[in-house]
Design a protein around this motif. Sequence first.
Motif, PDB file in Angstrom:
ATOM      1  N   VAL A 205       0.940  -1.239  -0.035  1.00  0.00           N
ATOM      2  CA  VAL A 205      -0.238   0.058  -0.126  1.00  0.00           C
ATOM      3  C   VAL A 205       0.906   1.183   0.003  1.00  0.00           C
ATOM      4  O   VAL A 205       1.820   1.241   0.818  1.00  0.00           O
ATOM      5  CB  VAL A 205      -0.912  -0.098   1.539  1.00  0.00           C
ATOM      6  N   ALA A 206       0.421   2.297  -0.810  1.00  0.00           N
ATOM      7  CA  ALA A 206       1.455   3.557  -0.994  1.00  0.00           C
ATOM      8  C   ALA A 206       1.021   4.421   0.176  1.00  0.00           C
ATOM      9  O   ALA A 206      -0.242   4.446   0.567  1.00  0.00           O
ATOM     10  CB  ALA A 206       1.172   4.203  -2.254  1.00  0.00           C
ATOM     11  N   ASN A 237       0.850   8.332  10.602  1.00  0.00           N
ATOM     12  CA  ASN A 237      -0.533   7.949  11.575  1.00  0.00           C
ATOM     13  C   ASN A 237      -1.649   7.748  10.737  1.00  0.00           C
ATOM     14  O   ASN A 237      -2.664   6.894  11.338  1.00  0.00           O
ATOM     15  CB  ASN A 237      -0.494   9.200  12.336  1.00  0.00           C
ATOM     16  N   TRP A 238      -2.084   8.400   9.661  1.00  0.00           N
ATOM     17  CA  TRP A 238      -3.235   8.212   9.078  1.00  0.00           C
ATOM     18  C   TRP A 238      -3.480   6.601   8.455  1.00  0.00           C
ATOM     19  O   TRP A 238      -4.603   6.316   8.595  1.00  0.00           O
ATOM     20  CB  TRP A 238      -3.634   9.134   7.879  1.00  0.00           C
ATOM     21  N   LEU A 239      -2.170   6.153   7.951  1.00  0.00           N
ATOM     22  CA  LEU A 239      -2.307   4.887   7.216  1.00  0.00           C
ATOM     23  C   LEU A 239      -2.181   3.578   8.364  1.00  0.00           C
ATOM     24  O   LEU A 239      -2.364   2.443   8.311  1.00  0.00           O
ATOM     25  CB  LEU A 239      -1.533   4.986   6.058  1.00  0.00           C
ATOM     26  N   ASP A 479      -5.623  -1.985  -3.525  1.00  0.00           N
ATOM     27  CA  ASP A 479      -5.300  -2.427  -2.170  1.00  0.00           C
ATOM     28  C   ASP A 479      -6.185  -2.603  -1.435  1.00  0.00           C
ATOM     29  O   ASP A 479      -5.947  -3.321  -0.541  1.00  0.00           O
ATOM     30  CB  ASP A 479      -4.182  -1.636  -1.651  1.00  0.00           C
ATOM     31  N   GLY A 480      -7.460  -2.165  -1.547  1.00  0.00           N
ATOM     32  CA  GLY A 480      -8.570  -2.256  -0.742  1.00  0.00           C
ATOM     33  C   GLY A 480      -8.692  -1.698   0.683  1.00  0.00           C
ATOM     34  O   GLY A 480      -9.571  -1.859   1.490  1.00  0.00           O
ATOM     35  N   VAL A 481      -7.737  -0.731   0.801  1.00  0.00           N
ATOM     36  CA  VAL A 481      -7.666  -0.286   2.174  1.00  0.00           C
ATOM     37  C   VAL A 481      -7.801   1.347   2.143  1.00  0.00           C
ATOM     38  O   VAL A 481      -7.947   2.081   3.407  1.00  0.00           O
ATOM     39  CB  VAL A 481      -6.226  -0.338   2.903  1.00  0.00           C
ATOM     40  N   VAL A 500     -10.096   2.378   5.043  1.00  0.00           N
ATOM     41  CA  VAL A 500     -10.879   1.106   5.063  1.00  0.00           C
ATOM     42  C   VAL A 500     -10.378   0.139   6.107  1.00  0.00           C
ATOM     43  O   VAL A 500      -9.546  -0.239   6.022  1.00  0.00           O
ATOM     44  CB  VAL A 500     -11.189   0.360   3.901  1.00  0.00           C
ATOM     45  N   GLN A 501     -11.188   0.032   7.304  1.00  0.00           N
ATOM     46  CA  GLN A 501     -10.796  -0.798   8.278  1.00  0.00           C
ATOM     47  C   GLN A 501     -11.488  -2.247   8.560  1.00  0.00           C
ATOM     48  O   GLN A 501     -12.659  -2.355   8.242  1.00  0.00           O
ATOM     49  CB  GLN A 501     -10.960  -0.194   9.687  1.00  0.00           C
ATOM     50  N   ARG A 502     -10.955  -3.118   8.999  1.00  0.00           N
ATOM     51  CA  ARG A 502     -11.400  -4.496   8.848  1.00  0.00           C
ATOM     52  C   ARG A 502     -11.226  -5.338  10.094  1.00  0.00           C
ATOM     53  O   ARG A 502     -10.810  -6.325  10.083  1.00  0.00           O
ATOM     54  CB  ARG A 502     -10.990  -5.370   7.682  1.00  0.00           C
ATOM     55  N   PRO A 503     -11.374  -4.640  11.173  1.00  0.00           N
ATOM     56  CA  PRO A 503     -11.035  -5.344  12.546  1.00  0.00           C
ATOM     57  C   PRO A 503     -12.390  -6.583  12.733  1.00  0.00           C
ATOM     58  O   PRO A 503     -13.052  -6.674  12.036  1.00  0.00           O
ATOM     59  CB  PRO A 503     -11.564  -4.333  13.631  1.00  0.00           C
ATOM     60  N   GLY A 504     -11.828  -7.546  13.799  1.00  0.00           N
ATOM     61  CA  GLY A 504     -12.678  -8.637  13.808  1.00  0.00           C
ATOM     62  C   GLY A 504     -12.138  -9.818  13.265  1.00  0.00           C
ATOM     63  O   GLY A 504     -11.083  -9.822  12.703  1.00  0.00           O
TER      64      GLY A 504
END
Length: 616
Positions: A205-206, A237-239, A479-481, A500-504
């Motif tokens: 991811v860039a 920090n953002w990424l 990259d989907g993020v 795009v966050q994918r916790p769990g």
Amino acid sequence: MGADPRRNGRRGALRVSALLGCGSVLVAGCASMPDSGDIHAVKASPRADSQVRVYAVPPRKGATPDEVVTGFLEAMTSDDANFATARTYLMPETSRNWRPEAGTTVLSAAPDAGQASTGGADSPGLDYPLLGKQIATVDTQHAYQPVTPTDYRQTIHLTQQNGPDGKQWRIDNLPPGLVLGASDFQRNYRSVNKYYFASGRNILVADPVYMRQRLDPVTRMDPVTQSVKALLDGPTNWLKPVVESPFPTGTTLNKGTEALAFDDRNALKVPLNEKASNVDRQQCVKMAAQILFTLKDLTSTRVEQVELQRANGSQLCVLNSGQAEGYAPDHVSGRPVNQYFVDDKHRLALLAGGAKDISEPENVPGPFGNGQLPMSMVGVARDERTAAAVSKDNSRLYVSFITGPSKLGDAVVKSTGKSTGNRLSAPSWDGRGDLWVADRDPERPALWRLEDGAGKPQKVEIIPGLDGARIEALKVSADGVRIALLLTKDRKTTLKIGRVQRPGPKGNPVVSVAELRPAAPQMETVTAVSWAGPSRLVVVGKESGGVQQVRYMQTDGSSSDVSVLPGLNRVKAVAAWDDETRPLVAYSEDDGIVRLPAGANWQTLVKAGSAPVYPG
């Protein structure tokens, strides 16, 4: 931006412009200096020109307060080692405490010192207001953060000090870091993509940051070494919440490393400290891939190989550029990619991606190409086997194969909005194979995601909320993020980028979009957007009082004058591919489906058609 007439004739930093006749190298400059021609003092360069060099000069004996302030502001724009000359305008203690690397404030034009006023009883001396229009900041992580243009006002304070030449005016209080006009910022800095791995995946991811064009005044590192150091320092920090780095915590360049040099095979050796000495080969290869991708667009010649070394100089691993491509965010590199659009009969058509000349479009097999489903908008999966189409009235979304005969199944998403403009948006596929679409119904707005383009739609939460704005359109990165959102509020449509966050649990993540930030802050309204590379977007919009433009923007909201593309009227849609050598494709109400090859002007592909897309 012209020079302030009050400053004519004052002694300040010297700005020298020379044609660079040496070979193409990373650090701008030649082995010798020009030996003829005039040198003159100016306030600021009128445009970003990397061939302009600024050489700071110290204050003259008996310099007036105006000259001290002007000289210091201009000396901040130089490449002087550790800003040594700029420090001669400061009181000794102020010089010791000043940290130029603490961050940069970017103004729309060079900062202007207003009229001086006498300090108060507790602060004898002179106060100079430092004025401008702030457009961005660059933090200690080198991350560019745009702001809505805001009036900037800080104070520089001067007092007199005793010296061998008598009393001299010097600065004893000033804003932190550097304060630069946009043209000087663009001349001194360049955008660089650092690369990290998407959390839990072998996809890079860039992470865009800004590095000095030449030697960094503080570290004295060249741009290659600066970029590798910044990569080792970790993501911005953002990424950071959605990426990871295989470099062990505390990994740095080996002590004493100030320059990384390429050999005659364009291979780079990177010596690391002891923190990285015991990594296994698989981890080391991923570390090397991060460096290869980070340097890919930084040098004038292609980086062919990276060798990582232990602290004792022995080899950790070697990775060449071909091997690193397996970690690219889109794995279709090298093969032809087709361009798709909706034809005048509301069917899905394609133009062969491998054709050098304009080819005749052909309809895809199955219900999307045979007229069974009249459609308005479409999104093609990155493998080009599947597509998602929105019905002509924008009320239903269907998914079907487009590589052979197939049946039209049931709609996977439905909208009950009362008008076509208040129903579904165009769909978008990310690099994971997930399908995204927005329901624009004011009474039931939602952002939906279908894992692998199938199954029950999952509602995606946006954190924090949209504050009354409506999702008009969306595009998800390969990259989907990251996701680009066009948001409409108060009849204005702006562009923002979300994480795009994918916790769990891995098989059942809770997907959300977090921390939206502006990606085209200088545009009053945005009509269309497409990803055009790892950290670049192509945007259709206009500035306040301006005409419509098609231009490139970085995902951090930065851009330059050279990013504006040839004019095209009444553009409603635009499409680009992650490979930046592929032509742009757009839909103009005046010209139909058009494309823009590199170095050429817009060419008409199809007079009657709409909704052009690349896979994604």
